[in-house]
Scaffold this motif. Structure first.
Motif, PDB file in Angstrom:
ATOM      1  N   LYS A  43       3.829  11.118   9.580  1.00 47.00           N
ATOM      2  CA  LYS A  43       2.369  11.104   9.646  1.00 47.00           C
ATOM      3  C   LYS A  43       1.809  11.001   8.241  1.00 47.00           C
ATOM      4  O   LYS A  43       2.246  11.724   7.333  1.00 47.00           O
ATOM      5  CB  LYS A  43       1.851  12.381  10.315  1.00 47.00           C
ATOM      6  CG  LYS A  43       0.319  12.423  10.393  1.00 47.00           C
ATOM      7  CD  LYS A  43      -0.187  13.747  10.969  1.00 47.00           C
ATOM      8  CE  LYS A  43      -1.721  13.775  10.966  1.00 47.00           C
ATOM      9  NZ  LYS A  43      -2.251  15.063  11.471  1.00 47.00           N
ATOM     10  N   GLU A  44       0.841  10.111   8.056  1.00 41.69           N
ATOM     11  CA  GLU A  44       0.217   9.984   6.742  1.00 41.69           C
ATOM     12  C   GLU A  44      -0.734  11.148   6.505  1.00 41.69           C
ATOM     13  O   GLU A  44      -1.452  11.588   7.417  1.00 41.69           O
ATOM     14  CB  GLU A  44      -0.550   8.669   6.621  1.00 41.69           C
ATOM     15  CG  GLU A  44      -1.167   8.473   5.243  1.00 41.69           C
ATOM     16  CD  GLU A  44      -1.920   7.161   5.083  1.00 41.69           C
ATOM     17  OE1 GLU A  44      -2.407   6.902   3.966  1.00 41.69           O
ATOM     18  OE2 GLU A  44      -2.026   6.408   6.078  1.00 41.69           O
ATOM     19  N   VAL A  45      -0.743  11.646   5.271  1.00 39.44           N
ATOM     20  CA  VAL A  45      -1.681  12.689   4.859  1.00 39.44           C
ATOM     21  C   VAL A  45      -2.461  12.183   3.641  1.00 39.44           C
ATOM     22  O   VAL A  45      -2.079  11.197   3.012  1.00 39.44           O
ATOM     23  CB  VAL A  45      -0.948  14.004   4.515  1.00 39.44           C
ATOM     24  CG1 VAL A  45      -0.197  14.530   5.736  1.00 39.44           C
ATOM     25  CG2 VAL A  45       0.019  13.813   3.340  1.00 39.44           C
ATOM     26  N   ASN A 102       0.849  -1.186   0.000  1.00 47.52           N
ATOM     27  CA  ASN A 102       0.000   0.000   0.000  1.00 47.52           C
ATOM     28  C   ASN A 102       0.885   1.237   0.000  1.00 47.52           C
ATOM     29  O   ASN A 102       1.777   1.376   0.845  1.00 47.52           O
ATOM     30  CB  ASN A 102      -0.891   0.007   1.248  1.00 47.52           C
ATOM     31  CG  ASN A 102      -1.890  -1.121   1.233  1.00 47.52           C
ATOM     32  OD1 ASN A 102      -2.639  -1.283   0.275  1.00 47.52           O
ATOM     33  ND2 ASN A 102      -1.906  -1.915   2.289  1.00 47.52           N
ATOM     34  N   TRP A 103       0.658   2.115  -0.962  1.00 41.36           N
ATOM     35  CA  TRP A 103       1.458   3.331  -1.077  1.00 41.36           C
ATOM     36  C   TRP A 103       0.758   4.481  -0.366  1.00 41.36           C
ATOM     37  O   TRP A 103      -0.449   4.682  -0.522  1.00 41.36           O
ATOM     38  CB  TRP A 103       1.700   3.671  -2.549  1.00 41.36           C
ATOM     39  CG  TRP A 103       2.658   2.711  -3.168  1.00 41.36           C
ATOM     40  CD1 TRP A 103       2.363   1.508  -3.727  1.00 41.36           C
ATOM     41  CD2 TRP A 103       4.077   2.848  -3.249  1.00 41.36           C
ATOM     42  NE1 TRP A 103       3.513   0.878  -4.153  1.00 41.36           N
ATOM     43  CE2 TRP A 103       4.577   1.675  -3.875  1.00 41.36           C
ATOM     44  CE3 TRP A 103       4.966   3.843  -2.852  1.00 41.36           C
ATOM     45  CZ2 TRP A 103       5.931   1.482  -4.112  1.00 41.36           C
ATOM     46  CZ3 TRP A 103       6.318   3.649  -3.094  1.00 41.36           C
ATOM     47  CH2 TRP A 103       6.783   2.481  -3.719  1.00 41.36           C
ATOM     48  N   ILE A 104       1.530   5.225   0.408  1.00 37.30           N
ATOM     49  CA  ILE A 104       0.955   6.313   1.180  1.00 37.30           C
ATOM     50  C   ILE A 104       1.766   7.596   0.962  1.00 37.30           C
ATOM     51  O   ILE A 104       2.922   7.556   0.537  1.00 37.30           O
ATOM     52  CB  ILE A 104       0.920   5.983   2.688  1.00 37.30           C
ATOM     53  CG1 ILE A 104       2.354   5.859   3.246  1.00 37.30           C
ATOM     54  CG2 ILE A 104       0.123   4.707   2.946  1.00 37.30           C
ATOM     55  CD1 ILE A 104       2.398   5.746   4.763  1.00 37.30           C
ATOM     56  N   THR A 105       1.132   8.702   1.262  1.00 38.48           N
ATOM     57  CA  THR A 105       1.794  10.003   1.235  1.00 38.48           C
ATOM     58  C   THR A 105       1.976  10.452   2.684  1.00 38.48           C
ATOM     59  O   THR A 105       1.033  10.362   3.485  1.00 38.48           O
ATOM     60  CB  THR A 105       0.944  11.029   0.480  1.00 38.48           C
ATOM     61  OG1 THR A 105       0.633  10.508  -0.829  1.00 38.48           O
ATOM     62  CG2 THR A 105       1.677  12.358   0.333  1.00 38.48           C
ATOM     63  N   CYS A 106       3.161  10.892   3.032  1.00 40.44           N
ATOM     64  CA  CYS A 106       3.402  11.253   4.430  1.00 40.44           C
ATOM     65  C   CYS A 106       4.472  12.331   4.539  1.00 40.44           C
ATOM     66  O   CYS A 106       5.144  12.685   3.565  1.00 40.44           O
ATOM     67  CB  CYS A 106       3.789  10.024   5.241  1.00 40.44           C
ATOM     68  SG  CYS A 106       5.208   9.117   4.617  1.00 40.44           S
ATOM     69  N   ALA A 107       4.616  12.827   5.761  1.00 43.95           N
ATOM     70  CA  ALA A 107       5.613  13.866   6.050  1.00 43.95           C
ATOM     71  C   ALA A 107       5.892  13.836   7.538  1.00 43.95           C
ATOM     72  O   ALA A 107       5.171  13.216   8.326  1.00 43.95           O
ATOM     73  CB  ALA A 107       5.110  15.239   5.622  1.00 43.95           C
ATOM     74  N   SER A 108       6.952  14.512   7.926  1.00 42.64           N
ATOM     75  CA  SER A 108       7.299  14.572   9.344  1.00 42.64           C
ATOM     76  C   SER A 108       6.452  15.636  10.045  1.00 42.64           C
ATOM     77  O   SER A 108       5.994  16.600   9.408  1.00 42.64           O
ATOM     78  CB  SER A 108       8.784  14.915   9.506  1.00 42.64           C
ATOM     79  OG  SER A 108       9.007  16.272   9.137  1.00 42.64           O
ATOM     80  N   PRO A 109       6.218  15.481  11.360  1.00 42.07           N
ATOM     81  CA  PRO A 109       5.513  16.530  12.110  1.00 42.07           C
ATOM     82  C   PRO A 109       6.182  17.896  11.971  1.00 42.07           C
ATOM     83  O   PRO A 109       5.505  18.931  11.952  1.00 42.07           O
ATOM     84  CB  PRO A 109       5.572  16.013  13.553  1.00 42.07           C
ATOM     85  CG  PRO A 109       5.680  14.526  13.422  1.00 42.07           C
ATOM     86  CD  PRO A 109       6.525  14.314  12.197  1.00 42.07           C
ATOM     87  N   ARG A 110       7.503  17.900  11.884  1.00 43.34           N
ATOM     88  CA  ARG A 110       8.237  19.159  11.711  1.00 43.34           C
ATOM     89  C   ARG A 110       7.806  19.870  10.440  1.00 43.34           C
ATOM     90  O   ARG A 110       7.546  21.079  10.441  1.00 43.34           O
ATOM     91  CB  ARG A 110       9.734  18.878  11.707  1.00 43.34           C
ATOM     92  CG  ARG A 110      10.610  20.083  11.424  1.00 43.34           C
ATOM     93  CD  ARG A 110      12.074  19.655  11.380  1.00 43.34           C
ATOM     94  NE  ARG A 110      12.950  20.754  10.995  1.00 43.34           N
ATOM     95  CZ  ARG A 110      14.261  20.641  10.829  1.00 43.34           C
ATOM     96  NH1 ARG A 110      14.842  19.452  11.014  1.00 43.34           N
ATOM     97  NH2 ARG A 110      15.004  21.676  10.480  1.00 43.34           N
TER      98      ARG A 110
END
Length: 300
Positions: free
Chosen positions: A256-258, A162-170
């Motif tokens: 975190k996933e967005v 499963n491919w997801i889009t995410c980024a750091s909380p920072r």
């Protein structure tokens, strides 16, 4: 004339000292045994046996030929025995190529188990994001993600990614969280460079049941999963990768996933190897082992 059969018949006749007994042990008519020996002598152009009503002996040429036949048949039997042992106790070298994230997270931690089960198999693992060519690189089997093109190779499904889009909380605290796929153009993106094409991979989403493919511009792009993850963890931008690779960081809160509602369709993951006639016993048991651990460790 079947020369191997003729050699077998000659050796059996000499060992039994009888055409009739040889025919019985070979489950053949006596006439067939007699005909085979006659044809063999005609083919060689010399008598091999001296026959009388009570005795059977080899001529000088027959004795030499008989010794050669014994050696040849013995070597064939030894070769067949070796193959039989290999099937029941696989041995040899298996060269494997797989994506780095799967190798590091799934295969390497289970290698001790594999060694205990198959102590005579030597594994050579290629663990990287650069796909190898089975023929050119002398690889026995490969693990690949994505849809497979037509191939002469056997493919066994291991699961899906499963491919997801995410980024750091920072990053999200500084730039906010995108509320739609369209909003991505206002965000910093990290691209992943495909080792197969040398170009950045497209970003994929599913919006209201429709597949959406986007080519994104970025300031940074890398061609290694570990480096790609690190870019995301450092807050350099949004990244899109497999949930499997991101899982420990999602659990720890470092990512975190967005855009959770726009995940693209899962990507299949498979292991490929030569067809059964060309795959060694060692390759087959390795493939079976990978399929086994994938069920418990890898994917739904």
């Amino acid at each position: 004339m079947d020369k191997l059969q003729a050699m077998t018949v000659l050796v059996r006749v000499v060992e039994a000292q009888s055409f009739s007994k040889a025919a019985e042990t070979l489950s053949m008519p006596r006439s067939s045994v007699t005909t085979i020996i006659k044809n063999l002598e005609a083919h060689l152009g010399t008598p091999l046996l001296r026959r009388s009503t009570r005795t059977l002996s080899l001529t000088d040429a027959g004795a030499r030929y008989f010794a050669s036949c014994q050696a040849i048949l013995s070597e064939i039997a030894r070769a067949e025995d070796d193959l039989s042992i290999e099937v029941t106790h696989p041995r040899g070298r298996v060269r494997v190529d797989m994506p780095g994230v799967i190798g590091r997270a799934i295969v390497v931690p289970r290698l001790r188990e594999f060694e205990e089960r198959f102590p005579d198999i030597e594994l050579m693992l290629g663990v990287s994001d650069r796909p190898a060519d089975l023929i050119y690189d002398g690889i026995d089997c490969v693990i690949r993600t994505g849809e497979l093109i037509d191939s002469t190779l056997v493919a066994r499904r291991l699961g899906q990614l499963n491919w997801i889009t995410c980024a750091s909380p920072r990053y999200l605290s500084q730039h906010g969280e995108p509320d739609s796929v369209g909003a991505l153009h206002t965000h910093r993106i990290i691209n992943y460079i495909s080792n197969a094409t040398g170009r950045p991979m497209d970003w994929r989403f599913n919006v209201d049941g429709e597949a959406v493919v986007m080519t994104m511009t970025s300031r940074f792009a890398v061609n290694d999963t570990e480096a790609y993850l690190q870019c995301g963890l450092e807050g350099l931008g949004l990244i899109q990768l497999s949930e499997f690779a991101a899982f420990p960081y999602l659990q720890s809160g470092r990512l975190k996933e967005v855009l959770t509602e726009t995940r693209c369709s899962p990507v299949p993951i498979s292991i490929l190897y030569p067809d059964g006639r060309n795959a060694t016993a060692a390759v087959k048991v390795f493939v079976d082992w990978i399929v086994e651990i994938a069920k418990s460790d890898l994917l739904p």
